[in-house]
Motif scaffolding. Structure first.
Motif: not given
Length: 455
Positions: A19-28, A67-76, A115-123
């Motif tokens: 549920q917490a993951f879905l609450d992030l809504r949008f990622g990069m 952050k400018s796109a109002n994303m909540g997380y990213a994956c690299f 540092k930007a307050g975004l959650k972090v995922c890895l691929y």
């Protein structure tokens, strides 16, 4: 606590994390690797790591753009299919320290995004062409290499929201969960980071109303995979801002997905369907986003704001262990022409057993050489399969086990859904039978599992 040699995952805790993951809504999604410098989607595993040289790498720019796109997380992408590692691995694999840019790119990514307050995922790609980890070549030594690399990224870069796995149990990679056991990798992740969601790109192989070998269902939208309507499981849909995953020379002036399409056609509808959108933005060979990509992300942010918690999910049925019935000898009361009962036990959701025409009751049965124990059953009707139709043909069903020459009922039901799942009291048997009543019913898979459970 281990259960049967496996790490027991608390289903309530898992649901909270989902549920917490879905609450992030949008990622990069951020694809940067050897392919960035090759005008390809998969890097050539024979080329020198010296080719990798993002001279002006700017992970802070990536985070600002997200952050400018109002994303909540990213994956690299720590490692793509060619096997080049973007962290200084000690496993002997080709890695960033052998490149023309000898800096830990994974470290720079996680530091900038946190540092930007975004959650972090890895691929991480299971398929590894440099290490020759591919179908029918997997050895214990290669599994140990994968585990060692995963241990590095799970212990050196802080808490991860999710680990996205790829190149495994896909039609194009063909490394099966039997050849490279899924549960071994899953247990490793949950041992090292219990709150890290494991999400594998296998949506093309399994039906969408349960979580088969994943904590979050993955849909590769860019490959044409679509979320089924009213999907009940937590999901993620991945696509690209540019035309492909890795940067190409044409990108600074090429057409990008429109902000309106991303927000109105993808992001908002997906969010209403228990699904996040993860949008890939490919850094260029300098290690920066092109100006047109930065501008489009800001435009997206002007249209999209995270409006708070996502729609609430319920507990999902989760399958993480092998199907005990797959490939075992099968019998049926009767079959229509060549569609025999083996096709309900072949771990293939595109084939199916069909009862003999004119019959209104029928059964299929699997027999084991030695008694097996199980606590989870799946019954998948052949709805949507070629020549079967979209309307259920099953009025009722029951599952029985043979005990001392008599059949003992384990579970029964009426008018099942397309996909029917049952948690049952742990049962041991050599013969398991599914009986169905209806108009020439068909079963695509009758699955029998022994899932680790806490308590």
């Amino acid at each position: 606590m281990p259960v049967g040699g496996h790490v027991a995952v608390d289903p309530q805790r898992l649901q909270t994390l989902q549920q917490a993951f879905l609450d992030l809504r949008f990622g990069m999604f951020i694809h940067l690797n050897m392919a960035t410098f090759e005008e390809r989607e998969w890097g050539d595993p024979t080329l020198s790591p010296k080719l990798f040289d993002p001279k002006h790498l700017d992970t802070d720019q990536w985070a600002r753009a997200a952050k400018s796109a109002n994303m909540g997380y990213a994956c690299f992408t720590t490692k793509h299919h060619d096997g080049f590692c973007l962290w200084p691995t000690k496993t002997g694999s080709a890695n960033i320290m052998q490149s023309s840019y000898p800096h830990d790119v994974v470290r720079r990514y996680v530091d900038s995004f946190r540092k930007a307050g975004l959650k972090v995922c890895l691929y991480f790609s299971i398929l590894d062409l440099r290490a020759d980890i591919r179908a029918r070549t997997v050895t214990p030594e290669k599994i140990a290499l994968i585990k060692a690399q995963l241990t590095e990224i799970l212990t050196q870069y802080g808490p991860l929201t999710a680990l996205i796995l790829d190149g495994w149990n896909a039609a194009w990679s063909r490394i099966s969960y039997a050849e490279l056991p899924y549960r071994e990798i899953y247990d490793l992740v949950k041992t090292l980071q219990p709150d890290c969601l494991v999400t594998d790109h296998n949506a093309g192989s399994y039906p969408g109303t349960a979580l088969y070998y994943t904590d979050i269902k993955q849909y590769e939208q860019h490959a044409g995979q679509k979320i089924p309507p009213n999907s009940p499981v937590p999901s993620q849909s991945g696509t690209t801002l540019q035309s492909d995953w890795f940067w190409k020379k044409a990108y600074p002036t090429s057409e990008l997905a429109s902000a309106r399409t991303i927000v109105d056609d993808w992001l908002r509808p997906f969010n209403d369907n228990h699904c996040n959108l993860i949008l890939n933005v490919a850094p260029n060979r300098d290690g920066r986003f092109d100006d047109n990509a930065v501008a489009r992300l800001a435009e997206i942010g002007g249209l999209w704001k995270n409006s708070g918690p996502a729609p609430t999910i319920g507990r999902s049925v989760t399958i993480t262990t092998p199907d005990l019935a797959a490939g075992k000898p099968a019998w049926a009361s009767a079959s229509d022409e060549a569609v025999g009962p083996d096709q309900a036990f072949d771990d293939n959701f595109r084939s199916y057993w069909l009862a003999d025409r004119g019959k209104t009751d029928a059964w299929i049965e699997v027999r084991f050489e030695q008694p097996v124990s199980f606590n989870t059953l799946s019954i998948v009707e052949a709805l949507g399969a070629e020549e079967y139709g979209e309307t259920s043909r099953i009025a009722s069903y029951k599952v029985e086990v043979e005990r001392d020459g008599a059949w003992v009922e384990v579970v029964a039901g009426v008018k099942p859904a397309h996909y029917q799942f049952h948690d049952v009291q742990r049962t041991t048997a050599s013969r398991v039978r599914l009986s169905v009543v209806g108009k020439q019913p068909g079963i695509t898979e009758f699955g029998i599992y022994d899932e680790p459970r806490a308590g």
